[in-house]
Write a protein that holds these residues in place. Structure first.
Motif, PDB file in Angstrom:
ATOM      1  N   LEU A 154      -2.936  15.451  98.851  1.00 56.28           N
ATOM      2  CA  LEU A 154      -2.588  14.807 100.348  1.00 56.28           C
ATOM      3  C   LEU A 154      -2.664  13.225 100.029  1.00 56.28           C
ATOM      4  N   PHE A 155      -1.685  12.480 100.750  1.00 60.28           N
ATOM      5  CA  PHE A 155      -1.834  11.143 100.608  1.00 60.28           C
ATOM      6  C   PHE A 155      -2.097  10.790 102.022  1.00 60.28           C
ATOM      7  N   LEU A 156      -3.221   9.501 102.239  1.00 49.57           N
ATOM      8  CA  LEU A 156      -3.641   9.206 103.168  1.00 49.57           C
ATOM      9  C   LEU A 156      -3.580   7.575 103.355  1.00 49.57           C
ATOM     10  N   PHE A 157      -2.786   7.120 104.160  1.00 53.33           N
ATOM     11  CA  PHE A 157      -2.723   5.728 104.609  1.00 53.33           C
ATOM     12  C   PHE A 157      -3.170   5.222 105.712  1.00 53.33           C
ATOM     13  N   ASP A 158      -4.053   4.169 105.565  1.00 49.10           N
ATOM     14  CA  ASP A 158      -4.682   3.513 106.585  1.00 49.10           C
ATOM     15  C   ASP A 158      -4.009   2.141 106.795  1.00 49.10           C
ATOM     16  N   GLU A 159      -3.192   2.139 107.815  1.00 49.97           N
ATOM     17  CA  GLU A 159      -2.660   0.900 108.168  1.00 49.97           C
ATOM     18  C   GLU A 159      -2.272  -0.198 106.954  1.00 49.97           C
ATOM     19  N   PRO A 160      -1.373   0.506 106.169  1.00 54.12           N
ATOM     20  CA  PRO A 160      -1.255  -0.312 104.851  1.00 54.12           C
ATOM     21  C   PRO A 160      -0.262  -1.495 104.734  1.00 54.12           C
ATOM     22  N   LEU A 161       0.519  -1.501 106.053  1.00 52.25           N
ATOM     23  CA  LEU A 161       1.432  -2.660 106.167  1.00 52.25           C
ATOM     24  C   LEU A 161       0.949  -3.855 106.965  1.00 52.25           C
ATOM     25  N   SER A 162      -0.301  -3.789 107.532  1.00 49.80           N
ATOM     26  CA  SER A 162      -0.782  -4.709 108.421  1.00 49.80           C
ATOM     27  C   SER A 162      -0.794  -6.029 108.010  1.00 49.80           C
TER      28      SER A 162
END
Length: 356
Positions: free
Chosen positions: A154-162
Motif C-alpha cells: 500500500l502507498f499512503l499519501f497524507d496531503e503531500p502537495l499542501s
C-alpha cells in the motif's frame, strides 16, 4: 500489491470518538482518495491504516491478513507525508538508499531499484545533490522515491502537495497519477482539495465528522451527491444551495421566482434546491434574477458572485460576459440540472421515474 478492508473501525482519544464504526473496502490496485474538511478524521484514519495510531475497535485487513495489531514496519506500507522528511546532510541517492540499507537489502539490488525509481520520477540528474539544492517538487519526488524503493503493498499519501505552489501542485498531481498507472499499487490518498480528489481518484470517499458521507467514482459523486454536505463540499466552485418550496413539480424560491423541474408527481414540501455554478445560463426574460456583486473574468470563463432570492451564489459562464456589479442578470436553468434535497435531513430526493 494488496487490497484493504476496514470493518467497523473506530477510534477514541479519551472520551472523544473521532472515527465512528467505519466500513471501507479498497480493491487491489485502486487509487482511493479520502477527502473532507479539516477535523473530519481522514488523516487519523490513514494513520490507523499505517499503524501509527492504534485502533480502538474493529478489524483491519491488508491483503487478507489481519493487520489490526501489527506494528508499522510489518504492514509493508509506504507513507508520503506533507513534509518531505529528508535528511539534509545526505544526497538524493543516500536519502533513497537509506531505507534499504537499514533493512539490510543487497546493495546491488538496491542500486538497481534506485536507478529504476530515479528514471521513473525524473530524478536521475539530481542523485548527487542534497535536498537544499532542490525545488519543492523535486524534494517531494525524492520522498516518493523512498516509498517506491520499499515495494509496498500500500502507498499512503497524507496531503503531500499542501506545501507546493499552484503550478507545482498541478504538475505533481499528474506525476502521482502516472506513478500509479506505472506501478499498479494500491494507493490511499488524503486531501482536503476537491480538485485533487476529482482529477486523481478511481474512487472518492467523502468524510465528515468521522463518518463516510458518500463514496463512489468522482463523476458519480459530482452528478448525484447523496446529501447537501457532499453537494456543497465537492466541486470547485461548489454547488449552490437555495431554500425553496416544491409544489406540483414546480420550484418556488423565496423571492417568488418559479422554475419547472423533473420532479412531477413528487410530494409537496420544503426543499433545498441545488444547482451547479456552470449550469445556470443567462437568458433574456429568464425566471431567475441574479443581483451581481463581483465579476471575475478568467479568460475562458466569467465567474459572477451575487445573490439569488436572497442567497449568496456563484455562477460560472463559459463566455466573456459583459456583466457589471450592481446589474440584475436574468438567468434560467434546465429542469434536468436541478437537484433537490430534503430540507430537514439534507438527503437527496430522487426524481420520480415514469412508467414505460
Amino acid at each position: 500489491m494488496a487490497d484493504l478492508s476496514l470493518e467497523r473501525i473506530g477510534k477514541n482519544f479519551g472520551p472523544v470518538e473521532v472515527i465512528h464504526a467505519l466500513d471501507l473496502m479498497v480493491r487491489d490496485g485502486e487509487f482511493v482518495v479520502l477527502v473532507g474538511p479539516s477535523g473530519c478524521g481522514k488523516s487519523t484514519l490513514l494513520r490507523m491504516i499505517a499503524g501509527l495510531d492504534t485502533i480502538s475497535r474493529g478489524r483491519l485487513h491488508i491483503g487478507g491478513r489481519d493487520a489490526s495489531a501489527l506494528p508499522p514496519q510489518k504492514r509493508n506500507i509506504a507513507m508520503v507525508f506533507q513534509s518531505y522528511a529528508l535528511f539534509p546532510h545526505m544526497t538524493v541517492r543516500e536519502n533513497i538508499l537509506f531505507g534499504p540499507g537499514i533493512r539490510g537489502d543487497a546493495r546491488a539490488l538496491a542500486e538497481e531499484r534506485l536507478a529504476a525509481a530515479a528514471q521513473m520520477l525524473n530524478l536521475t540528474p539530481y542523485l548527487d545533490r542534497k535536498p537544499g539544492q532542490l525545488s519543492g517538487g523535486q524534494r517531494q519526488r525524492v520522498a516518493m522515491g523512498r516509498a517506491v524503493m520499499r515495494e509496498p503493498d500500500l502507498f499512503l499519501f497524507d496531503e503531500p502537495l499542501s506545501n507546493l505552489d499552484a503550478q507545482l501542485r498541478v504538475q505533481m498531481r499528474t506525476e502521482i497519477k502516472a506513478l500509479h498507472q506505472k506501478l499498479g499499487t494500491t494507493i490511499i490518498y488524503v486531501t482536503h482539495d476537491q480538485i485533487e480528489a476529482m482529477t486523481m481518484a478511481d474512487r472518492i470517499v467523502v468524510m465528515n465528522g468521522g463518518r463516510i458521507e458518500q463514496e463512489g467514482k468522482p463523476l458519480e459523486l459530482y452528478d448525484r451527491p447523496a446529501n447537501t454536505f457532499v453537494a456543497g463540499f465537492l466541486g470547485s466552485p461548489p454547488m449552490n444551495l437555495l431554500a425553496a418550496r416544491l409544489e406540483g413539480g414546480q420550484i418556488r424560491l423565496a423571492d417568488g421566482a418559479s422554475l419547472a423541474t423533473a420532479f412531477q408527481g413528487a410530494a409537496a414540501g420544503d426543499v433545498i434546491m441545488g444547482v451547479r455554478p456552470e449550469r445556470f445560463r443567462p437568458a433574456d426574460g429568464g425566471p431567475l434574477g441574479l443581483e451581481v456583486e463581483v465579476v471575475e473574468p478568467t479568460g475562458a470563463e466569467t465567474h459572477l458572485f451575487g445573490t439569488l432570492a436572497g442567497t449568496p451564489v456563484r455562477i460560472v459562464v463559459a463566455d466573456r460576459l459583459a456583466a457589471r456589479p450592481g446589474q440584475r442578470l436574468a438567468l434560467d436553468v434546465s429542469p434536468g440540472d436541478i437537484h433537490l434535497f430534503d430540507a430537514g435531513s439534507g438527503r437527496r430526493i430522487e426524481a420520480p421515474t415514469r412508467a414505460a
